[in-house]
Design an enzyme around this catalytic site. Structure first.
Site, PDB file in Angstrom:
ATOM      1  CB  CYS A 188      -0.930   0.014   1.187  1.00 27.89           C
ATOM      2  SG  CYS A 188      -1.925  -1.469   1.296  1.00 27.89           S
ATOM      3  CG  ASN A 220      -6.624  -0.873   1.826  1.00 26.97           C
ATOM      4  OD1 ASN A 220      -5.979  -0.522   0.830  1.00 26.97           O
ATOM      5  ND2 ASN A 220      -6.051  -1.320   2.924  1.00 26.97           N
ATOM      6  CG  HIS A 235      -2.862   3.199   2.407  1.00 25.40           C
ATOM      7  ND1 HIS A 235      -3.527   2.855   1.250  1.00 25.40           N
ATOM      8  CD2 HIS A 235      -2.885   2.098   3.209  1.00 25.40           C
ATOM      9  CE1 HIS A 235      -3.927   1.595   1.343  1.00 25.40           C
ATOM     10  NE2 HIS A 235      -3.542   1.123   2.516  1.00 25.40           N
TER      11      HIS A 235
HETATM   12  N1  ACO Z   1     -18.598  -7.740  11.253  1.00 22.17           N
HETATM   13  C1  ACO Z   1     -19.033  -7.778  12.528  1.00 22.17           C
HETATM   14  N2  ACO Z   1     -18.219  -8.054  13.559  1.00 22.17           N
HETATM   15  C2  ACO Z   1     -16.927  -8.302  13.283  1.00 22.17           C
HETATM   16  C3  ACO Z   1     -16.418  -8.258  11.973  1.00 22.17           C
HETATM   17  C4  ACO Z   1     -17.322  -7.988  10.946  1.00 22.17           C
HETATM   18  N3  ACO Z   1     -16.932  -7.924   9.637  1.00 22.17           N
HETATM   19  N4  ACO Z   1     -15.101  -8.515  12.002  1.00 22.17           N
HETATM   20  C5  ACO Z   1     -14.778  -8.701  13.301  1.00 22.17           C
HETATM   21  N5  ACO Z   1     -15.875  -8.574  14.075  1.00 22.17           N
HETATM   22  C6  ACO Z   1     -15.976  -8.690  15.523  1.00 22.17           C
HETATM   23  C7  ACO Z   1     -14.798  -9.435  16.114  1.00 22.17           C
HETATM   24  O1  ACO Z   1     -15.026 -10.815  16.068  1.00 22.17           O
HETATM   25  C8  ACO Z   1     -14.761  -8.899  17.519  1.00 22.17           C
HETATM   26  O2  ACO Z   1     -15.732  -9.549  18.280  1.00 22.17           O
HETATM   27  P1  ACO Z   1     -15.396  -9.997  19.797  1.00 22.17           P
HETATM   28  O3  ACO Z   1     -15.118  -8.723  20.523  1.00 22.17           O
HETATM   29  O4  ACO Z   1     -16.640 -10.702  20.223  1.00 22.17           O
HETATM   30  O5  ACO Z   1     -14.180 -10.882  19.706  1.00 22.17           O
HETATM   31  C9  ACO Z   1     -15.226  -7.434  17.373  1.00 22.17           C
HETATM   32  O6  ACO Z   1     -15.911  -7.398  16.108  1.00 22.17           O
HETATM   33  C10 ACO Z   1     -14.086  -6.447  17.371  1.00 22.17           C
HETATM   34  O7  ACO Z   1     -13.104  -6.889  16.432  1.00 22.17           O
HETATM   35  P2  ACO Z   1     -11.690  -6.187  16.355  1.00 22.17           P
HETATM   36  O8  ACO Z   1     -10.805  -6.975  15.461  1.00 22.17           O
HETATM   37  O9  ACO Z   1     -11.234  -5.853  17.736  1.00 22.17           O
HETATM   38  O10 ACO Z   1     -12.097  -4.812  15.620  1.00 22.17           O
HETATM   39  P3  ACO Z   1     -11.200  -3.548  15.411  1.00 22.17           P
HETATM   40  O11 ACO Z   1     -11.807  -2.393  16.116  1.00 22.17           O
HETATM   41  O12 ACO Z   1      -9.735  -3.815  15.632  1.00 22.17           O
HETATM   42  O13 ACO Z   1     -11.419  -3.304  13.859  1.00 22.17           O
HETATM   43  C11 ACO Z   1     -10.255  -3.547  11.790  1.00 22.17           C
HETATM   44  C12 ACO Z   1     -10.998  -4.254  12.935  1.00 22.17           C
HETATM   45  C13 ACO Z   1     -11.245  -2.617  11.120  1.00 22.17           C
HETATM   46  C14 ACO Z   1      -9.777  -4.614  10.804  1.00 22.17           C
HETATM   47  C15 ACO Z   1      -9.068  -2.743  12.352  1.00 22.17           C
HETATM   48  O14 ACO Z   1      -8.282  -3.517  13.189  1.00 22.17           O
HETATM   49  C16 ACO Z   1      -8.208  -2.170  11.239  1.00 22.17           C
HETATM   50  O15 ACO Z   1      -8.655  -1.351  10.448  1.00 22.17           O
HETATM   51  N6  ACO Z   1      -6.916  -2.550  11.179  1.00 22.17           N
HETATM   52  C17 ACO Z   1      -6.022  -2.051  10.160  1.00 22.17           C
HETATM   53  C18 ACO Z   1      -6.260  -2.795   8.900  1.00 22.17           C
HETATM   54  C19 ACO Z   1      -5.539  -2.167   7.751  1.00 22.17           C
HETATM   55  O16 ACO Z   1      -5.397  -0.981   7.670  1.00 22.17           O
HETATM   56  N7  ACO Z   1      -5.115  -3.006   6.841  1.00 22.17           N
HETATM   57  C20 ACO Z   1      -4.528  -2.555   5.633  1.00 22.17           C
HETATM   58  C21 ACO Z   1      -3.079  -2.551   5.710  1.00 22.17           C
HETATM   59  S1  ACO Z   1      -2.407  -1.893   4.278  1.00 22.17           S
HETATM   60  C22 ACO Z   1      -1.886  -3.139   3.200  1.00 22.17           C
HETATM   61  O17 ACO Z   1      -0.720  -3.288   2.981  1.00 22.17           O
HETATM   62  C23 ACO Z   1      -2.917  -3.980   2.501  1.00 22.17           C
END
Ligand code: ACO
Length: 327
Positions: A128, A282, A252
């Protein structure tokens, strides 16, 4: 000898036609539009491949419909038209992608052939952070005297998405953005930059050959904010400007919460962020050019304005550039 700089003289974007909304994703796994919007700011994304695209794998031959190269060609052609440049004037084509059509050869070969560009062509994979890596690389080559460069960020992230993984699948989309870089006399547009990588963090986000992406989202989030803020700060310092001088911040487009957290730590107001994440998701190396092009088309940039681009990605990589618009 006269100093040679680099300027952006044209741009173009391309998105596949299939729109996948958050509600569509509810058919694949247990999720909701509200959860996805709150956690990421994403409402929809475009898909070139995957369960919502009406096509068999045979409809996606290398270079064909639904591939990274097809999106790159469309965006590249639009950028050349907008720059008033012909393909044979291009001295180098740089294709930034982490989702190439094939393992061998580089996808830029197919793109160069389809567009009919002159000179060389190469792929650049910094995930990215790829487009900003490409911008710094290409601008340096323009300043060294190579001539015009066609720089493209293009991805089919849906081709490496694990559609059974609800924690990651909603984040990604497909698209391409391209710019034409051309030589100008004087200092040009690239005022400051920073490139970096920390390969010890490779486990945070990867896809093995032939399998879907694996991501530790929470840790990526934490590292992304830290790396992007540090990198952008280094580029601003090198350019001898402050965050107050920046008209447009193009981060990004990974997650709206990351974009806002980074802007807030840099002291850049939310109104100055270029954002397309709501409708693109993304798109990895395509995300920064898509957001930049959207802002330029909306008339948010005037000659002389300073733009800060900052990306991070798998690797983990990061890259920032301070760019004077319309130099
Ligand atoms: N729908 C509903 N609930 C969900 C979903 C979903 N799609 N996905 C996860 N949950 C649940 C989880 O199971 C968890 O439940 P629990 O508390 O009962 O265990 C709860 O929601 C919270 O999940 P978290 O993983 O803690 O959610 P978080 O607030 O961390 O958000 C996210 C997740 C959006 C993926 C975040 O961590 C993020 O944006 N991380 C960065 C990702 C990123 O930028 N990636 C790109 C990198 S760039 C590249 O090189 C491609």
């Amino acid at each position: 000898m006269t100093e040679l700089g680099c300027a952006i003289s044209g741009w173009g974007a391309a998105l596949p036609p299939t729109v996948v909304t958050n509600t569509n994703l509810e058919k694949l796994f247990d999720t909701s539009d509200q959860w996805i919007v709150e956690r990421s700011g994403i409402r929809m994304r475009r898909a070139a491949t995957g369960p919502f695209v009406e096509a068999t794998p045979l409809a996606h031959p290398p270079g064909g419909l639904g591939t990274t190269s097809a999106l790159a060609v469309e965006a590249g052609r639009r950028a050349l038209d907008s720059a008033g440049a012909t393909a044979d004037e291009v001295a180098l084509l740089v294709l930034c992608t982490t989702t190439p059509d094939q393992a061998i050869p580089a996808t830029s070969a197919a793109v160069a052939h389809a567009l009919g560009t002159g000179g060389g062509a190469m792929d650049l994979n910094a995930a990215c952070a790829g487009f900003t890596y490409g911008l710094v690389t290409a601008a340096s080559m323009v300043s060294a005297g190579i001539g015009k460069v066609l720089l493209i960020g293009a991805e089919t992230m849906t081709s490496v998405t694990n559609w059974e993984d609800r924690t990651n699948a909603f984040l990604f989309g497909d698209g391409a953005g391209a710019v034409v870089l051309q030589p100008v006399s004087g200092p040009g547009s690239l005022l400051g930059w920073d490139l970096g990588v920390d390969g010890s963090l490779v486990e945070l986000l990867y896809a093995d050959h032939g399998s879907g992406m694996v991501m530790k989202g929470k840790e990526v989030f934490r590292q992304a904010v830290r790396a992007t803020v540090d990198s952008a700060t280094t580029a601003l310092r090198q350019a001898k400007v402050s965050a107050d001088d920046i008209t447009l911040f193009v981060p990004h487009q990974a997650n709206q919460r990351i974009m806002h957290a980074v802007a807030s730590r840099l002291g850049i107001p939310v109104e100055r962020i270029a954002s397309v994440i709501e409708w693109t998701g993304n798109t990895s190396a395509a995300s920064i050019p898509l957001a930049l092009i959207d802002a330029a088309d909306a008339g948010r940039l005037a000659a002389g304005d300073l733009v800060l681009l900052a990306g991070f990605g798998a690797g983990m990589t990061w890259a920032s550039a301070v760019w004077r618009w319309g130099a």
